[in-house]
Design a protein around this motif. Structure first.
Motif, mmCIF file in Angstrom:
data_model
loop_
_atom_site.group_PDB
_atom_site.id
_atom_site.type_symbol
_atom_site.label_atom_id
_atom_site.label_comp_id
_atom_site.label_asym_id
_atom_site.label_seq_id
_atom_site.Cartn_x
_atom_site.Cartn_y
_atom_site.Cartn_z
ATOM 1 N N GLY A 1 0.755 -1.238 0.000
ATOM 2 C CA GLY A 1 0.000 0.000 0.000
ATOM 3 C C GLY A 1 0.791 1.296 0.000
ATOM 4 N N PHE A 2 2.072 1.241 -0.324
ATOM 5 C CA PHE A 2 2.850 2.472 -0.396
ATOM 6 C C PHE A 2 2.402 3.283 -1.603
ATOM 7 C CE2 PHE A 2 5.540 -0.143 2.248
ATOM 8 C CZ PHE A 2 6.052 0.758 3.160
ATOM 9 N N ASP A 3 2.547 4.591 -1.504
ATOM 10 C CA ASP A 3 2.211 5.488 -2.601
ATOM 11 C C ASP A 3 3.358 5.471 -3.609
ATOM 12 O OD1 ASP A 3 1.743 7.698 -4.290
ATOM 13 O OD2 ASP A 3 0.823 8.833 -2.665
ATOM 14 N N LYS A 4 3.047 5.240 -4.880
ATOM 15 C CA LYS A 4 4.107 5.159 -5.892
ATOM 16 C C LYS A 4 4.873 6.477 -6.018
ATOM 17 C CE LYS A 4 1.502 6.311 -10.012
ATOM 18 N NZ LYS A 4 1.255 5.982 -11.388
ATOM 19 N N ASP A 5 4.247 7.593 -5.638
ATOM 20 C CA ASP A 5 4.939 8.879 -5.681
ATOM 21 C C ASP A 5 6.007 8.998 -4.597
ATOM 22 O OD1 ASP A 5 3.458 9.707 -7.871
ATOM 23 O OD2 ASP A 5 1.914 10.641 -6.624
ATOM 24 N N ASP A 6 5.982 8.104 -3.615
ATOM 25 C CA ASP A 6 6.986 8.100 -2.554
ATOM 26 C C ASP A 6 8.153 7.166 -2.876
ATOM 27 O OD1 ASP A 6 5.568 9.911 -1.038
ATOM 28 O OD2 ASP A 6 4.507 8.362 0.086
ATOM 29 N N ILE A 7 8.156 6.582 -4.043
ATOM 30 C CA ILE A 7 9.200 5.640 -4.445
ATOM 31 C C ILE A 7 9.957 6.224 -5.625
ATOM 32 C CG2 ILE A 7 9.696 3.325 -5.307
ATOM 33 C CD1 ILE A 7 7.061 2.437 -3.947
ATOM 34 N N THR A 8 11.282 6.271 -5.514
ATOM 35 C CA THR A 8 12.137 6.765 -6.589
ATOM 36 C C THR A 8 12.940 5.599 -7.138
ATOM 37 O OG1 THR A 8 12.341 8.909 -5.501
ATOM 38 C CG2 THR A 8 14.012 8.370 -7.158
#
Length: 88
Positions: A17-24
């Motif tokens: 459930g992590f937000d894809k915008d928080d992943i680089t």
């Protein structure tokens, strides 16, 4: 290696459930991602550290580090990684 990096990011989003915008994700063989040069790696790590807050989870996954013998220092842009994924 690159598939593992993108798969890890996908698992974090789809399963946990992590937000894809928080992943680089930085990858050197796919133009849709930022290239993992020394400068870009340092910028991504700086962003990861600056965005961390109490209670957040941070992770850094690297694969196939390569630093050519010509790297001259902190501002040099020649150090590369095959894949780097960061998330907070």
């Amino acid at each position: 290696m690159h598939q593992r990096c993108t798969a890890n990011a996908r698992i974090l989003v789809e399963r946990y459930g992590f937000d894809k915008d928080d992943i680089t994700v930085l990858i050197d063989t796919d133009d849709s991602y930022t290239e993992p040069t020394g400068r870009n790696i340092r910028a991504a790590l700086d962003s990861l550290v600056r965005s961390a807050q109490p209670g957040t989870f941070s992770s850094c996954n690297t694969a196939a580090w390569h630093a050519p013998s010509g790297e001259t220092g902190e501002d040099d842009d020649t150090a590369t990684m095959s894949a780097l994924s960061l998330m907070t």
